[in-house]
Write a protein that holds these residues in place. Sequence first.
Motif, PDB file in Angstrom:
ATOM      1  N   ASP A  90       7.569   1.494  11.239  1.00 35.96           N
ATOM      2  CA  ASP A  90       6.238   0.953  11.516  1.00 35.96           C
ATOM      3  C   ASP A  90       5.952  -0.280  10.667  1.00 35.96           C
ATOM      4  OD1 ASP A  90       6.336   2.733   9.289  1.00 35.96           O
ATOM      5  OD2 ASP A  90       4.141   2.763   9.229  1.00 35.96           O
ATOM      6  N   LEU A  91       6.386  -0.243   9.413  1.00 33.48           N
ATOM      7  CA  LEU A  91       6.200  -1.394   8.531  1.00 33.48           C
ATOM      8  C   LEU A  91       7.157  -2.522   8.872  1.00 33.48           C
ATOM      9  CD1 LEU A  91       5.587   0.206   5.012  1.00 33.48           C
ATOM     10  CD2 LEU A  91       3.926  -0.956   6.482  1.00 33.48           C
ATOM     11  N   GLN A  92       8.356  -2.188   9.290  1.00 38.64           N
ATOM     12  CA  GLN A  92       9.339  -3.223   9.647  1.00 38.64           C
ATOM     13  C   GLN A  92       8.768  -4.178  10.683  1.00 38.64           C
ATOM     14  OE1 GLN A  92      13.332  -2.049  10.633  1.00 38.64           O
ATOM     15  NE2 GLN A  92      13.348  -0.382   9.148  1.00 38.64           N
ATOM     16  N   GLU A  93       8.105  -3.614  11.685  1.00 41.43           N
ATOM     17  CA  GLU A  93       7.553  -4.445  12.741  1.00 41.43           C
ATOM     18  C   GLU A  93       6.383  -5.290  12.230  1.00 41.43           C
ATOM     19  OE1 GLU A  93       7.642  -6.142  16.387  1.00 41.43           O
ATOM     20  OE2 GLU A  93       9.062  -4.714  15.530  1.00 41.43           O
TER      21      GLU A  93
ATOM     22  N   LEU B 217       4.744  -1.722  -0.417  1.00 36.92           N
ATOM     23  CA  LEU B 217       4.010  -1.445   0.812  1.00 36.92           C
ATOM     24  C   LEU B 217       4.329  -0.057   1.355  1.00 36.92           C
ATOM     25  CD1 LEU B 217       4.342  -4.834   2.782  1.00 36.92           C
ATOM     26  CD2 LEU B 217       2.421  -4.041   1.386  1.00 36.92           C
ATOM     27  N   ALA B 218       5.492   0.454   1.022  1.00 40.10           N
ATOM     28  CA  ALA B 218       5.929   1.764   1.530  1.00 40.10           C
ATOM     29  C   ALA B 218       5.444   2.935   0.668  1.00 40.10           C
ATOM     30  CB  ALA B 218       7.452   1.797   1.630  1.00 40.10           C
ATOM     31  N   GLN B 219       4.770   2.637  -0.440  1.00 42.85           N
ATOM     32  CA  GLN B 219       4.281   3.717  -1.299  1.00 42.85           C
ATOM     33  C   GLN B 219       3.186   4.520  -0.583  1.00 42.85           C
ATOM     34  OE1 GLN B 219       4.800   1.279  -5.526  1.00 42.85           O
ATOM     35  NE2 GLN B 219       3.034   2.635  -5.242  1.00 42.85           N
ATOM     36  N   GLU B 220       3.052   5.777  -0.959  1.00 40.90           N
ATOM     37  CA  GLU B 220       2.085   6.664  -0.302  1.00 40.90           C
ATOM     38  C   GLU B 220       0.647   6.209  -0.507  1.00 40.90           C
ATOM     39  OE1 GLU B 220       2.645  10.688  -1.434  1.00 40.90           O
ATOM     40  OE2 GLU B 220       4.643  10.850  -0.521  1.00 40.90           O
ATOM     41  N   ASN B 221       0.367   5.560  -1.626  1.00 35.58           N
ATOM     42  CA  ASN B 221      -1.017   5.141  -1.910  1.00 35.58           C
ATOM     43  C   ASN B 221      -1.321   3.727  -1.435  1.00 35.58           C
ATOM     44  OD1 ASN B 221       0.616   3.908  -3.854  1.00 35.58           O
ATOM     45  ND2 ASN B 221      -1.044   3.829  -5.365  1.00 35.58           N
ATOM     46  N   VAL B 222      -0.457   3.180  -0.568  1.00 40.93           N
ATOM     47  CA  VAL B 222      -0.640   1.804  -0.070  1.00 40.93           C
ATOM     48  C   VAL B 222      -0.662   1.796   1.457  1.00 40.93           C
ATOM     49  CG1 VAL B 222       0.295  -0.542  -0.021  1.00 40.93           C
ATOM     50  CG2 VAL B 222       0.509   0.837  -2.097  1.00 40.93           C
ATOM     51  N   ASP B 223      -1.623   1.080   2.032  1.00 41.52           N
ATOM     52  CA  ASP B 223      -1.700   0.863   3.482  1.00 41.52           C
ATOM     53  C   ASP B 223      -1.626  -0.629   3.770  1.00 41.52           C
ATOM     54  OD1 ASP B 223      -2.010   3.556   4.082  1.00 41.52           O
ATOM     55  OD2 ASP B 223      -4.205   3.459   3.989  1.00 41.52           O
TER      56      ASP B 223
ATOM     57  N   GLN C 290       3.153 -10.845  -5.697  1.00 37.35           N
ATOM     58  CA  GLN C 290       3.351 -10.573  -7.121  1.00 37.35           C
ATOM     59  C   GLN C 290       2.347  -9.537  -7.624  1.00 37.35           C
ATOM     60  OE1 GLN C 290       3.203 -14.437  -9.063  1.00 37.35           O
ATOM     61  NE2 GLN C 290       5.354 -14.856  -8.617  1.00 37.35           N
ATOM     62  N   ILE C 291       1.125  -9.584  -7.088  1.00 39.47           N
ATOM     63  CA  ILE C 291       0.085  -8.664  -7.538  1.00 39.47           C
ATOM     64  C   ILE C 291       0.304  -7.241  -7.023  1.00 39.47           C
ATOM     65  CG2 ILE C 291      -2.384  -8.120  -7.375  1.00 39.47           C
ATOM     66  CD1 ILE C 291      -2.937 -11.125  -7.246  1.00 39.47           C
ATOM     67  N   VAL C 292       0.593  -7.122  -5.728  1.00 40.16           N
ATOM     68  CA  VAL C 292       0.665  -5.808  -5.072  1.00 40.16           C
ATOM     69  C   VAL C 292       1.594  -4.823  -5.781  1.00 40.16           C
ATOM     70  CG1 VAL C 292       1.430  -4.620  -2.966  1.00 40.16           C
ATOM     71  CG2 VAL C 292      -0.125  -6.582  -2.809  1.00 40.16           C
ATOM     72  N   PRO C 293       2.857  -5.185  -6.076  1.00 45.08           N
ATOM     73  CA  PRO C 293       3.741  -4.209  -6.729  1.00 45.08           C
ATOM     74  C   PRO C 293       3.236  -3.752  -8.097  1.00 45.08           C
ATOM     75  CG  PRO C 293       5.006  -6.033  -5.825  1.00 45.08           C
ATOM     76  CD  PRO C 293       3.575  -6.435  -5.768  1.00 45.08           C
ATOM     77  N   GLU C 294       2.534  -4.638  -8.808  1.00 40.50           N
ATOM     78  CA  GLU C 294       2.051  -4.293 -10.141  1.00 40.50           C
ATOM     79  C   GLU C 294       0.861  -3.350 -10.090  1.00 40.50           C
ATOM     80  OE1 GLU C 294       3.485  -5.109 -13.105  1.00 40.50           O
ATOM     81  OE2 GLU C 294       5.080  -5.855 -11.795  1.00 40.50           O
ATOM     82  N   ILE C 295      -0.126  -3.658  -9.267  1.00 35.08           N
ATOM     83  CA  ILE C 295      -1.321  -2.813  -9.256  1.00 35.08           C
ATOM     84  C   ILE C 295      -1.113  -1.522  -8.464  1.00 35.08           C
ATOM     85  CG2 ILE C 295      -2.807  -4.825  -9.571  1.00 35.08           C
ATOM     86  CD1 ILE C 295      -3.660  -4.565  -6.652  1.00 35.08           C
ATOM     87  N   ALA C 296      -0.142  -1.535  -7.532  1.00 33.89           N
ATOM     88  CA  ALA C 296       0.140  -0.311  -6.761  1.00 33.89           C
ATOM     89  C   ALA C 296       0.585   0.829  -7.672  1.00 33.89           C
ATOM     90  CB  ALA C 296       1.195  -0.590  -5.700  1.00 33.89           C
TER      91      ALA C 296
ATOM     92  N   VAL D  57      -0.789   1.663 -10.460  1.00 31.90           N
ATOM     93  CA  VAL D  57      -1.874   2.262 -11.246  1.00 31.90           C
ATOM     94  C   VAL D  57      -3.142   2.566 -10.455  1.00 31.90           C
ATOM     95  CG1 VAL D  57      -1.051   1.203 -13.376  1.00 31.90           C
ATOM     96  CG2 VAL D  57      -2.734  -0.015 -11.976  1.00 31.90           C
ATOM     97  N   VAL D  58      -3.315   1.949  -9.280  1.00 35.69           N
ATOM     98  CA  VAL D  58      -4.561   2.181  -8.541  1.00 35.69           C
ATOM     99  C   VAL D  58      -4.499   3.501  -7.787  1.00 35.69           C
ATOM    100  CG1 VAL D  58      -4.966  -0.287  -8.294  1.00 35.69           C
ATOM    101  CG2 VAL D  58      -3.779   0.952  -6.462  1.00 35.69           C
ATOM    102  N   ALA D  59      -5.702   4.016  -7.442  1.00 40.13           N
ATOM    103  CA  ALA D  59      -5.754   5.254  -6.661  1.00 40.13           C
ATOM    104  C   ALA D  59      -5.280   4.992  -5.235  1.00 40.13           C
ATOM    105  CB  ALA D  59      -7.178   5.803  -6.657  1.00 40.13           C
ATOM    106  N   HIS D  60      -5.743   3.895  -4.658  1.00 38.04           N
ATOM    107  CA  HIS D  60      -5.314   3.522  -3.309  1.00 38.04           C
ATOM    108  C   HIS D  60      -5.425   2.019  -3.143  1.00 38.04           C
ATOM    109  CE1 HIS D  60      -5.362   3.020   1.083  1.00 38.04           C
ATOM    110  NE2 HIS D  60      -4.596   4.103   1.089  1.00 38.04           N
ATOM    111  N   LEU D  61      -4.511   1.444  -2.392  1.00 34.82           N
ATOM    112  CA  LEU D  61      -4.482   0.002  -2.173  1.00 34.82           C
ATOM    113  C   LEU D  61      -4.372  -0.299  -0.691  1.00 34.82           C
ATOM    114  CD1 LEU D  61      -4.274  -2.946  -3.174  1.00 34.82           C
ATOM    115  CD2 LEU D  61      -1.802  -2.599  -3.422  1.00 34.82           C
ATOM    116  N   THR D  62      -5.286  -1.109  -0.190  1.00 36.20           N
ATOM    117  CA  THR D  62      -5.237  -1.589   1.182  1.00 36.20           C
ATOM    118  C   THR D  62      -4.860  -3.065   1.164  1.00 36.20           C
ATOM    119  OG1 THR D  62      -6.954  -0.046   1.899  1.00 36.20           O
ATOM    120  CG2 THR D  62      -6.528  -1.947   3.315  1.00 36.20           C
ATOM    121  N   VAL D  63      -3.763  -3.405   1.798  1.00 32.80           N
ATOM    122  CA  VAL D  63      -3.298  -4.792   1.867  1.00 32.80           C
ATOM    123  C   VAL D  63      -3.657  -5.341   3.239  1.00 32.80           C
ATOM    124  CG1 VAL D  63      -1.316  -6.345   1.707  1.00 32.80           C
ATOM    125  CG2 VAL D  63      -1.389  -4.276   0.303  1.00 32.80           C
ATOM    126  N   CYS D  64      -4.530  -6.357   3.267  1.00 31.55           N
ATOM    127  CA  CYS D  64      -4.985  -6.939   4.527  1.00 31.55           C
ATOM    128  C   CYS D  64      -4.145  -8.168   4.865  1.00 31.55           C
ATOM    129  CB  CYS D  64      -6.455  -7.317   4.425  1.00 31.55           C
ATOM    130  SG  CYS D  64      -7.539  -5.922   4.072  1.00 31.55           S
TER     131      CYS D  64
END
Length: 569
Positions: free
Chosen positions: A291-294, A317-323, A200-206, A208-215
């Motif tokens: 790559d993300l599918q797997e 997760l597929a956005q350019e500013n998200v890893d 729920q958080i990731v789609p919202e903050i992605a 507006v943030v400069a970059h997001l790393t999802v662990c």
Amino acid sequence: MTSTPRFTDTKILIIGGGISGMAMAIELITRYKIKNIVIIEKSGGFGGTWRDNIYPGAACDVFSSLYSYSFAQKFDFSRTLPGQEELLEYLTDVAQEYKLYQIARFNSSVRGLEWNDDEMRWHTTVIIDGGKDAEYGNSYEIVSDFVISAIGQTCKPKGFDIPGLSDFKGKVMHSARWDRGFNIANKRVAIIGTGSTSAQIVPEIAKVVAHLTVCQRTPGFVIPRHDHELPQWQRFLRSYIPPLRRRVRAEAMNFRELFHQAVTNADSPYADLMRQMNSGLIEKQLSHRPDLQEKVKPRYKPGCKRTVITNDYYPALAQENVDLETAHIERITKDGIKLEGIDEAKEIDVLILATGFDTFNFLGGLQISGLNGQKLEEIWPGGVAKALKGIMIPSLPNFGMLYGPNTNLSHNSLILVIEAQARCLSAMIDRIYALRQAENGTLAVWPRKEVTEMHWEKLQERLQKTSFSDPACTSWWKRPDGTIVNNYPGTAIDYQRLLETVKWQDFDAIGTAADRFTAEVNKHSTQNVPRVVEEAWLSRGSIVAVALGTLAAGVTLHRVWRQIAPLRM
């Protein structure tokens, strides 16, 4: 006089002002006319989960038509899956309607409880955590006949034990302790966790943030979120046509009960459907990112972990500013996060912990002494929580709990469970008071240890045959040794029926009214506690047939009346 009696002495003390504590108080007040109640709440108001969790995107994943009390149903929610603010508003309205603010003490927490064998009452130490009240004193003691824990399973945020966290110079927030005054825009952010909260958080903050790393440690089982705004005309009809609103709620109930097979039986058609929905979502939303599918493909049985219901997590997760990172977190540095196998640490400004809660500590770390001074850690060796039907604990007289061990559902609304528990405990309290008054004496009751153990062993036997026990994943309801201490193996209706009958022979008792209790048990060993029936008994076709039959009968009666009316004149 050294204290104000009404402030320090009460019949029933309820710990927690969330959905559970509110339900318990309302049941006691409305059905049994008990008003000498005190609710202790750690925060500044009612709402529990929906007051604590204010992170971006916080919302319910149970249909709004089912996510309200049966006695205070709300059918004018704006969406099928409402957000945090709307749910908190609903709970606040309910608290006002039933005048719960008059018996609540906010910004207060319970440090410990001690049963006094001589007085046969509970002594509870309350800490005043802040505000003007703290200027009068920082603690006091409440003496009560009964204590009900409505703390729940998700009250204490789970920490993150990783080297270097204390050295981090940036902002750290747990999802359940979100700093709403902090501006996350244009920051470099890392979030740890990929469960329902993170989704729920990731789609919202992605956005507006400069970059997001999802662990990610383990990918979640993601299925589509069927959420949409409810038109005004639908809300109007549901609010003012009782048969329609009952039908809508009943159908939601039936649908969610069917979902039980999907999350407990990996070989069921419903589990296969869940796999298809997940793979279909991956293929559709991540078609351009093999790559993300797997990475996001779950490798465990559906239901082993809590199902993630979302439409926008994979696209985020597929956005350019998200890893999306799946490497092990080696340590936290003063200005970033170091992942195993990657030479340089990722520089971040903000670290978000979507790491869940300490769900195995059912009583929130309270210091509890029961019968004969027995400590809770002695009653629950090794910290394994056991309670008869999830609501009463051996050696803790006149003590109950809501949303206790093995009462969690992963397929339906927890309000169904909580209401059944509140009904059962309230009926038991009323019976105990009646026996006390008949003898003008004392009475304390608690479940027998051997009965509780047998109940727990039967539950574990059933649970180990479900998808919850799949060793391919970890979850917040399964201990490291595989013991499942949070979930109930059956449906919501199964659990409601379990609480319909109180078997008094399963309990021990002491006090001047204990002989009367024993006599009553020998005479009437069980007590019936009718459940709230909310499922649909008739299919849509049956309802249409009944409606048409009623209409036809009405037409026939009208014709007969037209024929005999002239004869009556």
